[in-house]
Design a protein around this motif. Structure first.
Motif, PDB file in Angstrom:
ATOM      1  N   GLN A 192      16.421 104.363 -11.372  1.00  0.00           N
ATOM      2  CA  GLN A 192      15.914 104.094 -12.712  1.00  0.00           C
ATOM      3  C   GLN A 192      15.203 102.761 -12.819  1.00  0.00           C
ATOM      4  O   GLN A 192      14.229 102.699 -13.601  1.00  0.00           O
ATOM      5  N   MET A 193      15.571 101.685 -12.051  1.00  0.00           N
ATOM      6  CA  MET A 193      14.688 100.487 -12.019  1.00  0.00           C
ATOM      7  C   MET A 193      13.260 100.802 -11.389  1.00  0.00           C
ATOM      8  O   MET A 193      12.243 100.076 -12.058  1.00  0.00           O
ATOM      9  N   GLU A 194      13.121 101.562 -10.392  1.00  0.00           N
ATOM     10  CA  GLU A 194      12.127 101.911  -9.737  1.00  0.00           C
ATOM     11  C   GLU A 194      11.126 102.624 -10.952  1.00  0.00           C
ATOM     12  O   GLU A 194       9.907 102.372 -11.012  1.00  0.00           O
ATOM     13  N   ALA A 195      11.615 103.687 -11.424  1.00  0.00           N
ATOM     14  CA  ALA A 195      10.953 104.459 -12.619  1.00  0.00           C
ATOM     15  C   ALA A 195      10.508 103.314 -13.842  1.00  0.00           C
ATOM     16  O   ALA A 195       9.368 103.659 -14.216  1.00  0.00           O
ATOM     17  N   ALA A 196      11.411 102.414 -14.024  1.00  0.00           N
ATOM     18  CA  ALA A 196      11.122 101.751 -15.321  1.00  0.00           C
ATOM     19  C   ALA A 196      10.238 100.361 -14.737  1.00  0.00           C
ATOM     20  O   ALA A 196       9.872  99.623 -15.633  1.00  0.00           O
ATOM     21  N   GLN A 197      10.297 100.130 -13.615  1.00  0.00           N
ATOM     22  CA  GLN A 197       9.746  98.727 -13.235  1.00  0.00           C
ATOM     23  C   GLN A 197      10.303  97.503 -13.702  1.00  0.00           C
ATOM     24  O   GLN A 197       9.896  96.630 -14.446  1.00  0.00           O
ATOM     25  N   THR A 198      11.691  97.731 -13.853  1.00  0.00           N
ATOM     26  CA  THR A 198      12.376  96.585 -14.260  1.00  0.00           C
ATOM     27  C   THR A 198      13.671  96.385 -13.361  1.00  0.00           C
ATOM     28  O   THR A 198      13.813  97.161 -12.326  1.00  0.00           O
ATOM     29  N   ASP A 199      14.460  94.958 -13.387  1.00  0.00           N
ATOM     30  CA  ASP A 199      15.137  94.661 -12.399  1.00  0.00           C
ATOM     31  C   ASP A 199      16.805  94.535 -12.724  1.00  0.00           C
ATOM     32  O   ASP A 199      17.577  94.278 -11.924  1.00  0.00           O
ATOM     33  N   ILE A 200      16.707  95.296 -13.954  1.00  0.00           N
ATOM     34  CA  ILE A 200      18.482  95.285 -14.626  1.00  0.00           C
ATOM     35  C   ILE A 200      18.517  96.719 -14.898  1.00  0.00           C
ATOM     36  O   ILE A 200      17.697  97.292 -15.693  1.00  0.00           O
ATOM     37  N   SER A 201      19.533  97.335 -14.386  1.00  0.00           N
ATOM     38  CA  SER A 201      20.060  98.891 -14.796  1.00  0.00           C
ATOM     39  C   SER A 201      21.307  98.964 -15.160  1.00  0.00           C
ATOM     40  O   SER A 201      22.414  98.251 -14.587  1.00  0.00           O
ATOM     41  N   CYS A 202      21.609  99.985 -15.736  1.00  0.00           N
ATOM     42  CA  CYS A 202      23.295 100.469 -16.014  1.00  0.00           C
ATOM     43  C   CYS A 202      23.273 101.738 -15.970  1.00  0.00           C
ATOM     44  O   CYS A 202      22.285 102.535 -16.458  1.00  0.00           O
TER      45      CYS A 202
END
Length: 524
Positions: A346-356
């Protein structure tokens, strides 16, 4: 005076399950529409007058259904083919009917030989029922008239992608039932009034205690039984329960999920030249396990099933280490490599560093050393896409507290699952595990005060600072009572199906290490 029997059969929450198998293993299962078909045909052979209704959530849920939506959209959905063959009288819209948008739903309706009913799913421009028919009238021997009104849980906007329902509005189920039951009674004058409601009970019927927040409105069956006059039978679903009982004089059934059972209501009418009177009404549950699968129904979907099985058996990569799940509760109590992988993707796909994300169901087995599409879709069972939303640190903590309320301490001191996540419907999919932050859940503290040592990049999370988090579209819309997310600014959407993102990630890397980074823990 003659006595005439009418049998009302209800399926609900079949979720695309036609074949009597567990797709994760291909082992036999005591469920599926093919087994129920045998039961339905037996009832029809023994009874002259039978009414067959599906109560919703029939299009989505199995790998067979998923494969149809990915690859076979121009053909007829296997469930529609099977339901046509079984000569359903009507089907009510469930919340999962909207998962792939209105174009797909419209096609399913056009392919069906029976009407789709939902009196409270309205077209935004006309404020009329989207599929035209809120109810049907069926006539039987002796001139008996039965009315079936379809109602859908009005909570759908809290779960569904906005673009999937942009043309629709969903009104309150109780108000819609009251309006249409009065209208049908006055205009159609049926001898039996049946409401088929894709929703469940907000009250524990044995204790008469509320099990859902009053203002929520996801499940309103108790209010429908007690506040709407003129209903003889209420067919329910959505909660995946088995139920057969009388509530305020209304005969109520709910037949579980995945085709494990049929709800049956048997109504006896006293018919004379002068009048028709409803007499004794009995209710029961017919279980699929008592019947063999109907070969005719299996053959209808055989070609699609063959293609789906080939797709499921495709090896997509290698897992180095142990990513399998022996105990689903332990996979929620301590970090597990599968959850770590989902958050990483999820983080790689969204290019963000917080995920749940969540471990969605207790049948999830994790990934073996040679991972296939079967393993992916058996673990990630929903057609979710992703959204990045912006939330404050205070909202992050509230979301974590919502997840932390999943746990309770059992009398022997062990950690267990709170009844609020297990009754009346298992809601393991509403316990999230986070990546990109560090935190501790202290189950010894009261719910709402359990999150400790919450940090981001080594610094305490600040209550008024904004953080960007990637999560599935259901959660981003506030689904699962994560009201702190509802209406938040969406920074980015990733429209690809999450199961496809997982498969593509594994394919591109070839080998995936089963590992965790210990960024959270549960203390009990």
């Amino acid at each position: 005076m003659k006595k005439i029997q009418l049998k009302i059969l209800e399926t609900s929450d079949v979720h695309g399950a036609i074949f009597p198998i567990h797709y994760g293993t291909n082992e036999p299962a005591a469920h599926g529409l093919a087994r129920l078909s045998t039961a339905i045909k037996k009832v029809r052979k023994e009874s002259d007058d039978v009414l067959l209704i599906d109560n919703g959530d029939f299009l989505q849920g199995t790998p067979l259904a998923s494969f149809y939506f990915r690859s076979l959209r121009r053909g007829i959905h296997p469930m529609i083919k099977a339901m046509n063959a079984l000569q359903y009288d009507a089907a009510v819209l469930g919340n999962h009917e909207f998962n792939y948008g209105l174009e797909i739903l419209d096609k399913a309706s056009q392919d069906a030989n029976f009407p789709f009913l939902s009196a409270n799913t309205l077209h935004k421009k006309t404020h009329q029922p989207y599929f035209g028919q809120p109810y049907i009238i069926k006539s039987f021997a002796g001139g008996i008239k039965a009315a079936v009104l379809g109602i859908t849980t009005g909570y759908i906007p809290n779960w569904e992608k906005p673009e999937h329902i942009s043309e629709l509005i969903f009104t309150d189920a109780v108000a819609a039932a009251d309006k249409w039951v009065r209208y049908i009674r006055e205009v159609e004058k049926p001898d039996m009034m049946i409401v088929s409601y894709h929703g469940g009970f907000e009250v524990d019927l044995s204790k008469k205690e509320r099990i859902e927040m009053k203002e929520k409105g996801e499940n309103q069956a108790y209010r429908i039984c007690t506040e709407v006059e003129g209903i003889d039978v209420l067919l329910t679903g959505h909660q995946h329960r088995i139920a057969a009982e009388f509530v305020n004089g209304v005969a109520v059934v709910q037949p579980g999920f995945s085709g494990t059972a049929i709800g049956q209501v048997t109504a006896e009418f006293h018919v004379s030249q002068e009048k028709i009177e409803l007499g004794n009404v009995s209710i029961e549950i017919i279980e699929a396990k008592d019947f063999e699968a109907d070969r005719a129904i299996l053959e209808l979907a055989q070609e699609e099933e063959k293609q789906a099985q080939q797709w499921l058996d495709e090896v997509i990569g290698t897992i180095e280490g142990d990513m399998q799940i022996d105990d689903p509760f332990q996979a929620r109590l301590k970090e597990h490599p599968l959850i770590e992988l989902v958050n990483r993707v999820q983080m790689e796909a969204a290019q963000t560093d917080i995920s749940c994300t969540a471990l969605f169901h207790n049948e999830a087995k994790g990934l073996p050393s040679k991972a296939t599409m079967r393993d992916i879709v058996s673990n990630y069972i929903y057609p979710n896409s992703l959204a990045v939303i912006e939330i404050t640190g205070e909202e992050m903590k509230r979301a974590l507290e919502r997840s932390a309320s999943y746990f309770t301490i059992l009398p022997d001191g062990r950690a267990g699952v709170s009844s609020k996540f297990s009754y009346p419907k298992p809601q393991h999919y509403n316990y999230d595990m986070w990546e990109g932050i560090n935190y501790t859940i202290n189950v010894h503290q009261a719910p709402g005060s359990r999150i400790e040592k919450l940090t981001y990049h080594g610094e305490p999370v600040e209550a008024d600072r904004l953080y960007r988090v990637v999560m599935n579209n259901y959660r981003a819309g506030g689904g699962g009572d994560y009201f702190m997310f509802k209406g938040k600014k969406v920074i980015k959407e990733i429209q690809d199906d999450m199961a496809e993102l997982l498969a593509n990630y594994i394919k591109s890397h070839g080998t995936i290490k089963a590992e965790v980074n210990h960024n959270w823990r549960v203390v009990y």
